[in-house]
Design a protein around this motif. Structure first.
Motif, PDB file in Angstrom:
ATOM      1  N   ALA A 259       1.120  -1.150   0.194  1.00  0.00           N
ATOM      2  CA  ALA A 259       0.186   0.001   0.043  1.00  0.00           C
ATOM      3  C   ALA A 259       0.866   1.174   0.085  1.00  0.00           C
ATOM      4  O   ALA A 259       2.029   1.092   0.235  1.00  0.00           O
ATOM      5  N   TYR A 262       1.534   5.175   4.826  1.00  0.00           N
ATOM      6  CA  TYR A 262       0.388   5.109   5.903  1.00  0.00           C
ATOM      7  C   TYR A 262      -0.078   6.593   6.132  1.00  0.00           C
ATOM      8  O   TYR A 262      -1.310   7.297   5.813  1.00  0.00           O
ATOM      9  N   ASP A 265      -1.473   8.678   2.955  1.00  0.00           N
ATOM     10  CA  ASP A 265      -2.722   7.914   2.617  1.00  0.00           C
ATOM     11  C   ASP A 265      -3.850   8.417   3.826  1.00  0.00           C
ATOM     12  O   ASP A 265      -4.775   8.696   3.341  1.00  0.00           O
TER      13      ASP A 265
END
Lengths: 275, 260
Positions: A259, A262, A265
Motif C-alpha cells: 500500500a 500510511y 494515505d
C-alpha cells in the motif's frame, strides 16, 4: 509396469502452469519418493491443490513434465490415464462424497465401477476399509449426517478401496478440531506404512504435517523455495522458510498488503481513494 | 464511447459463441456415452424414474385442466357455427399436435430440467464430478448420459399422457357438462385424427423437445459457476432458455410438418 524401485514415484520437471495472466508454477522440480510421506507446503494460494490436479491429469501444464510411475501423465491417452488413476487416490478437501449414496455405497463405488466382484466380497472389502478408518459402525449414514472429519475419513476409505499405490491428500487438516486432526494425522501415517503406499500431503498446517512427513517441499511464488526433511527445514538458512515453519507474522512475507505510505494515505482524505 | 460499446458487443458475441461451442461439446460427449448407458439399464431406470415418474403428477393435473379449457372454449366457438359435433376432433388435434408436446416440454423444463441443472451444478460445486474423474469414472457415462437418455425417453411418454388426460378433460366438459353427443365426439375424433400426420408428428416434436430440454439442463449444470449464486443463475437460465428454444422450435417444426 515394474519400475526401478529406487526411482521416485512422481517426478516433476520444469513445471509451468498459469491461469490466465497469473503464473502459478514457474519451473518447479519435484521428486516424490516411493513408500514415504512427502509434504508440499506453502501459504494459501500457492497452487498446492492445483499441483495435485496436475499430477492427477485433471489440469494440463503449459510446459514441463509430470511422470507418475514412469508414465508421462499428460501424454497418456484418456484410457491409459484412467488406468493410471485407478492406482492413485485423491482425497479432496471437501471429501467429495457422493451425496445421494450412503457411507457404505460411497466406499463401494469404485469397486462397483471398476471390478466385477461378487456382492459378498464387495461387502467384506468395504467393511475392511471402513474398519481401517474406524467408521464401520457409520456405514448406513448419509454424507449429510457426517461431521467434516468423518467425511474425510470416509473419503479416505474410498480412496484406498482399490488398493492404490499412492494417495494424495488435499489439506487434510484444515478446519478440524484437535481430536479429528489427531485421528487424521495418525491415520495417514498408519495407512501409509501398513499398505506400503506413497503419500503426498498438501497442507499449511506446519506442526501436524512436520510430525508425519518424511520429506517436505516448501512452495512460494511458483517455485520450490526449500526442501528437506522436517529437521533440515527447521535449521534452514532461508529466512522465508524460517518464517513459514515458525509461523511468524512478519518477515520476508510482510504483514501488510502492499500500500501507499500510511501517513500520506491518511492525510490524503477522499482524494486518496480517487487517485 | 463507441469503442467501449463495440468492445462489449464483441465480448458478448465471443462469449455467446464460446457457450455455443461448449454446449455442442457437451452434446457430443453425451451422445458417444449413450452405448455405455445401455449396458447399465439400472442407472437408466433410476433416472427415468426421477425425471419421468416424478414429473407425472404435474403433467396429469395440467393435462386435465388444459383439456377442460379446450373443451369449454372449443364448444363455445364451434356452437356458433352449429358444429359442436366436431369438438372431439378439435380437442384431440390441438392437444396431439401442439399443446401436449409444447406444454409438456415447458412443464418438464420447470420441474425436471431445473432439478437436473441444480443437481449437476451442485455436484460440480462440491467436487463430486471431479472426484469421480479422479476415481477413473467418467462422469459423462456415470452421471450425465443416463440423465440425458432418461429425459429423451420420458418426454414423449409424458406428452402422450398429457394428450390422453387432456382428451378426457375435454370429454368431461364437452360431453358431460355441455351435452355434446358422445358418439359424435369419439367417432369424429377417430375419423379425423391421423396416426401418421398427427400422432407421429406430435411424438417427433416431443422427442426433439426432450433432447433440447435435457441438453440445455445438463449443459447449464455442467457450465455453472460452482457457487450457490452460480447454480441459481444456471437453474434460471435452464428454464428460460428451454422455454424459448421449445417455443421457437415448435414454430419451425409446425411449419415443416403442417404448413403445406
Amino acid at each position: 509396469m515394474a519400475q526401478d524401485e529406487t526411482a521416485p514415484l512422481v517426478r516433476i520437471r520444469g513445471l509451468r502452469f498459469a491461469r490466465g495472466e497469473r503464473v502459478i508454477f514457474d519451473g518447479v522440480d519435484l521428486d516424490i519418493r516411493r513408500g514415504g510421506i512427502t509434504a508440499i507446503m506453502g501459504p494459501s494460494g500457492t497452487g498446492k491443490t492445483t499441483l495435485l490436479k496436475l499430477i492427477g491429469g485433471q489440469l494440463r501444464p503449459q510446459a514441463g513434465s509430470i511422470e507418475v510411475d514412469g508414465l508421462d501423465v499428460h501424454r497418456l491417452s484418456r484410457d491409459k490415464l484412467f488406468e493410471l488413476r485407478k492406482r492413485m487416490g485423491l482425497l479432496f478437501q471437501s471429501g467429495a462424497l457422493l451425496t445421494d449414496l450412503n457411507v457404505f455405497e460411497n466406499v463401494a463405488f469404485p469397486l462397483r465401477e471398476h471390478t466385477r466382484l461378487p456382492e459378498s466380497m464387495i461387502r467384506d472389502l468395504v467393511l475392511m476399509k471402513l474398519e481401517a478408518v474406524g467408521l464401520r459402525g457409520a456405514r448406513a449414514l448419509m454424507p449429510s449426517e457426517l461431521s467434516g472429519g468423518m467425511a474425510r475419513r470416509v473419503a479416505l476409505a474410498r480412496a484406498i478401496a482399490l488398493d492404490p499405490m499412492m494417495v494424495m491428500y488435499d489439506e487434510p487438516f484444515t478446519g478440524q478440531d484437535p481430536i479429528s486432526m489427531g485421528v487424521l494425522v495418525k491415520l495417514i501415517r498408519r495407512l501409509n506404512d501398513a499398505l506400503s503406499l506413497t503419500s503426498i500431503v498438501v497442507s499449511h498446517d506446519v506442526q501436524e504435517t512436520a510430525a508425519i512427513a518424511d520429506y517436505i517441499y516448501l512452495l512460494s511464488g511458483g517455485k520450490v523455495v526449500a526442501h528437506g526433511s522436517p529437521e533440515e527445514l527447521g535449521r534452514a538458512d532461508s529466512a522465508w522458510a524460517q518464517q513459514f515453519m515458525q509461523g511468524l507474522p512478519d518477515g520476508p512475507v510482510p504483514f501488510h498488503y502492499p500500500a501507499a505510505d500510511y501517513a500520506t494515505d491518511l492525510l490524503a482524505g477522499d482524494e486518496g481513494d480517487k487517485a | 464511447m463507441i469503442l467501449d460499446w463495440l468492445q462489449s458487443l464483441g465480448q458478448r458475441a465471443l462469449s455467446f459463441f464460446q457457450r455455443l461451442g461448449r454446449g455442442h461439446i457437451t452434446l457430443y460427449y453425451l451422445l458417444i456415452s449413450i452405448p455405455s448407458v445401455l449396458m447399465r439399464p439400472r442407472l437408466l431406470l433410476q433416472q427415468v424414474y426421477s425425471v419421468g415418474v416424478l414429473t407425472l403428477l404435474i403433467i396429469l393435473v395440467s393435462g386435465l385442466f388444459v383439456g377442460m379449457v379446450l373443451g369449454l372454449q372449443g364448444y363455445n366457438t364451434l356452437a356458433r357455427f352449429g358444429a359442436e359435433q366436431a369438438l372431439g376432433t378439435a380437442v384431440a388435434l390441438t392437444l396431439v399436435r401442439e399443446m401436449a408436446p409444447v406444454v409438456t416440454a415447458l412443464l418438464f423444463a420447470g420441474r425436471a430440467g431445473s432439478a437436473l441443472t441444480a443437481e449437476i451444478g451442485l455436484m460440480k460445486a462440491t467436487e463430486q464430478l471431479s472426484g469421480m474423474e479422479m476415481m477413473a469414472v467418467d462422469p459423462n457415462k456415470r452421471v450425465l448420459a443416463p440423465r440425458f437418455l432418461a429425459g429423451v425417453i420420458a418426454m414423449p411418454l409424458l406428452a402422450a399422457i398429457f394428450a390422453a388426460v387432456g382428451v378426457m378433460g375435454g370429454y368431461f366438459v364437452g360431453v358431460g357438462l355441455l351435452g355434446v353427443d358422445e358418439g359424435a365426439f369419439w367417432s369424429q375424433m377417430q375419423a379425423n385424427v391421423d396416426l401418421r400426420d398427427d400422432v407421429f408428428n406430435g411424438i417427433i416434436k416431443s422427442m426433439v423437445f426432450g433432447v433440447v430440454a435435457v441438453w440445455i439442463a445438463i449443459y447449464e449444470g455442467q457450465d455453472a459457476t460452482p457457487t450457490s449464486e452460480g447454480v441459481s443463475r444456471a437453474t434460471t437460465r435452464t428454464v428460460v432458455h428451454t422455454s424459448l428454444a421449445v417455443l421457437g422450435l415448435n414454430f419451425i417444426l409446425t411449419a415443416l410438418m403442417f404448413g403445406e
